[in-house]
Design an enzyme around this catalytic site. Structure first.
Site, PDB file in Angstrom:
ATOM      1  N   LYS A   1      62.321  -8.300 -39.139  1.00 34.10           N
ATOM      2  CA  LYS A   1      61.084  -8.997 -38.800  1.00 34.10           C
ATOM      3  C   LYS A   1      61.355 -10.049 -37.724  1.00 34.10           C
ATOM      4  O   LYS A   1      62.303 -10.827 -37.815  1.00 34.10           O
ATOM      5  CB  LYS A   1      60.494  -9.642 -40.047  1.00 34.10           C
ATOM      6  CG  LYS A   1      60.007  -8.607 -41.065  1.00 34.10           C
ATOM      7  CD  LYS A   1      59.705  -9.212 -42.413  1.00 34.10           C
ATOM      8  CE  LYS A   1      59.329  -8.123 -43.418  1.00 34.10           C
ATOM      9  NZ  LYS A   1      59.209  -8.633 -44.796  1.00 34.10           N
TER      10      LYS A   1
ATOM     11  N   GLU B   1      57.843   0.562 -50.453  1.00 31.16           N
ATOM     12  CA  GLU B   1      57.704  -0.736 -51.123  1.00 31.16           C
ATOM     13  C   GLU B   1      56.237  -1.068 -51.346  1.00 31.16           C
ATOM     14  O   GLU B   1      55.337  -0.398 -50.803  1.00 31.16           O
ATOM     15  CB  GLU B   1      58.368  -1.829 -50.300  1.00 31.16           C
ATOM     16  CG  GLU B   1      57.813  -1.923 -48.892  1.00 31.16           C
ATOM     17  CD  GLU B   1      57.634  -3.343 -48.390  1.00 31.16           C
ATOM     18  OE1 GLU B   1      58.031  -3.613 -47.272  1.00 31.16           O
ATOM     19  OE2 GLU B   1      57.063  -4.175 -49.111  1.00 31.16           O
TER      20      GLU B   1
END
Length: 712
Positions: free
Chosen positions: A195, A61
């Site tokens: 996360k 990404e």
């Protein structure tokens, strides 16, 4: 109306067979459609070539570049991650949107553009249409990258951590599009879990609802929380190694479920110690973000920046460490997956045709060494021995035979490579890197060390010292090589390097004499150059590519006079090379003398004031001549290492000869391949392709006319 179907055992078997066939063939079919590069999607040549060759590719990404780290950390990390993927044997494909085009694979200039941009969007599935329609640029999120990777036919994608359900998400309904994308796009996402600023428990529940298979990579089911190897939650499953992960991915794809797979990789233990400190900083940053009314897509970058401040950079260091680790693990998984899928395709072909495809396709055989290379480059022109010098150390994979086979494999051929490695850590790394090559004839020996080589070079790339542990090359014996006599006897070209035992060289040369095989001898170094010349074996060689020092050793072994001191001026160097090549041409078809900065001297049979490089049908009396080709200009700043330039030159020339090209084209292909090697940390540049060395396609290169000389 409801339609009911009942499938019998035979129909189920047919359905399973069709699914496996689609798994093998569907990706390449889809790739063929995509690689035409339509108006919106642009696939980088290195990525398209890897996909076309069924070699491993890892998608990456770009929001980590545009929104995850400050400049220049973002750029250096992106380049380092790509280098890690390449070092493991896969091709990196960083995805980004540039001026309304979705790029799968970015050039250095494009990476730099995104890293410096102050106006880049954060591009998720929702944002793609707007970014494309307005011609905007941005970094792709997990969901945006998954869409592009799937369209390109890339099954493995590496990221830092995925998005999830935000804290208080049960009220705000703030749920990342990454989760729904995982539920509808069949991509394996390798990340450090979710996360840690998110609600991990609810995120795992949401993934279950979306039908996403979640597995921890390692020996336990503990689900990692980005900066910490443990989140207090567990994954339903775990996989222990790249092969198990590849099996899981292959199973997911073959079922045709259209949902993705999340592989959660814990942060390395040495960086996990700061996890508690970072977690405390996260809690503080979350409270501050809430009090300031920060919402939606702005939450993650704000909290990460705040946490970096509170931890005095420790969170950034841990972030970079886990991304590096994810890249390494993801690349290993991609290589294992590629190997499994290619292996099944090979088995399928064997079942259909009744023979091993490598036997039928390999009309070129390369016999020689594999090395794990460590290139230590000093930061000064003069290195001081006996003390520590500042510099950089890079690991790559070399060995003259491996380099030549690698070069030919990247230039449209599939040579059978015969070599030997140990069963140590290095051996698996080598095989993972060489998945694009036919290594079915590489023997693995128990309790033996894979050959390693360390080169110490100065700032300009010249070698100061080399150390090699290459005892295993003595295992490439006549007895082992004789197992491949059928392939050798029918080969259009056999390449030998000087690492293999004299008895093996003698055996191959005896086959060459019996079956009129063209054999190319790569001398490797001064001490090994003489091996074929210790007997009459050399008379069965067709080609050899020594440097001037090695050429002297060959002559000395035959009892011919050689200069005590090598000349320095170009004219004297050429005259010396001509005189030393002449005795060898009594039996060899061509001698190609590599002259470093002075280019290459091609000596052989005259053909209309050129040298005939094409394989000869029979020996005959001929008039001899030579052509001198200057080296291509390469600045000191461009030179990364010199360990593979000669092998790249030889490989490029071999490819040209095998394609029936004229002499100028063959030599120019070799010179272009050598230049790519000099500018790469790898002996054979990973970007080496036919397009990159086709003299007719490289429009920017001007070619001076070579100097012609008679050899009488």
């Amino acid at each position: 109306m409801t339609l009911r179907m009942s499938l019998g055992q035979s129909e189920l078997r047919m359905l399973k067979t069709a699914s496996v066939h689609l798994l093998r063939c569907g990706l390449s079919t889809f790739q063929n459609r995509l690689l035409k590069n339509d108006a919106i999607f642009r696939v980088h040549p290195s990525v398209s070539q890897a996909l076309a060759g069924n070699r491993p590719v890892v998608a990456l990404e770009s929001t980590i570049i545009t929104h995850g780290m400050p400049y220049p950390h973002n750029l250096s990390t992106a380049k380092e991650v790509e280098a890690i993927v390449r070092a493991e044997g896969a091709t990196p494909a960083t995805v980004g949107v540039i001026q309304g085009k979705v790029h799968v694979g970015l050039s250095s200039e494009e990476l730099d553009y995104l890293a410096r941009s102050k106006t880049s969007l954060k591009v998720s599935r929702r944002d793609l249409p707007y970014a494309v329609s307005k011609g905007l640029s941005g970094g792709t999120t997990v969901s945006g990258t998954m869409i592009a990777a799937h369209r390109a036919g890339i099954p493995v994608f590496v990221t830092g951590g995925i998005g999830g359900v935000h804290r208080d998400g049960e009220n705000s309904l703030d749920i990342s599009a990454d989760l729904t994308e995982l539920g509808r796009t069949p991509i394996a996402v390798v990340s450090a879990g979710v996360k840690s600023i998110l609600d991990i428990g609810r995120t795992l529940e949401f993934l279950e609802t979306q039908g996403v298979c979640v597995a921890t990579y390692g020996m336990s089911n503990n689900f990692p929380a980005f900066f910490s190897p443990q989140s207090g939650f567990t994954s339903p499953y775990h996989v222990c190694n790249p092969e198990e992960a590849a099996n899981l991915i292959e199973g997911t794809l073959s079922l045709g479920l259209r949902s993705g797979l999340l592989l959660a990789v814990p942060i390395p233990e040495e960086h996990a110690a700061v996890g508690q400190q970072i977690e405390e900083a996260i809690q503080s940053a979350v409270v501050e973000a809430r009090s300031k009314g920060i919402k939606g897509r702005d939450v993650t970058p704000y909290i990460l920046q705040k946490v970096n401040e509170l931890t005095k950079g420790k969170s950034l260091q841990a972030n970079i460490a886990l991304i590096r680790n994810n890249a390494k693990v993801g690349a290993q998984i991609a290589c294992a997956l590629s190997k499994q899928m290619n292996g099944r395709k090979l088995a399928h072909n064997t079942d259909r045709h009744g023979n091993h495809s490598s036997d039928s396709q390999s009309n070129i055989v390369v016999i020689g060494g594999i090395n794990v290379d460590f290139i230590a480059k000093g930061k000064t022109e003069k290195l001081l021995f006996g003390q520590t010098n500042p510099g950089t150390v890079f690991q790559s994979f070399g060995g003259v035979g491996r380099n030549v086979a690698d070069s030919l494999s990247r230039l449209g051929h599939r040579p059978l490579f015969i070599s030997a490695i140990g069963t140590d850590f290095h051996s698996q790394a080598v095989l993972n890197y060489c998945t694009h090559m036919n290594t079915s004839a590489v023997a693995r020996f128990e309790e033996q060390r894979t050959a390693t080589y360390c080169a110490v070079i100065n700032e300009s790339g010249e070698m100061s010292l080399g150390l090699g542990d290459m005892d295993i090359h003595q295992q490439i014996t006549e007895q082992y090589v004789s197992q491949f006599e059928r392939q050798l006897s029918s080969a259009s070209l056999v390449c030998l390097d000087g690492n293999i035992p004299v008895s093996t060289i003698d055996y191959v040369c005896s086959l060459a004499k019996k079956h009129a095989i063209n054999v190319w001898y790569e001398p490797t170094d001064l001490t090994k150059a003489c091996k074929p010349f210790l007997s009459d074996s050399w008379k069965s060689l067709s080609y050899s590519s020594p440097n001037l020092v090695e050429l002297c050793m060959m002559n000395k072994s035959l009892g011919f006079p050689t200069p005590e001191v090598l000349p320095s001026s170009l004219d004297e160097v050429l005259n010396c090379a001509l005189a030393l090549s002449r005795p060898l041409l009594e039996h060899l078809h061509c001698v190609l003398v590599t002259l470093g900065d002075n280019g290459v001297l091609v000596c052989g049979e005259n053909d209309a004031e050129s040298v005939n490089l094409q394989p000869r049908k029979q020996k005959r009396r001929r008039r001899l001549c030579a052509l001198h080709y200057p080296a291509l200009a390469v600045t000191t700043e461009e030179i990364v290492n010199v360990s593979g330039a000669g092998d790249s030159l030889a490989g490029g020339m071999m490819a040209g000869i095998l394609q029936g090209r004229d002499t100028n084209n063959c030599v120019q292909m070799g010179l272009l391949a050598a230049r790519l090697s000099l500018a790469s940390p790898h002996p054979i540049a990973p970007i080496l392709t036919m397009e990159s060395v086709d003299p007719n396609g490289v429009q920017t290169q001007s070619w001076p006319k070579p100097s012609f000389m008679w050899l009488d």
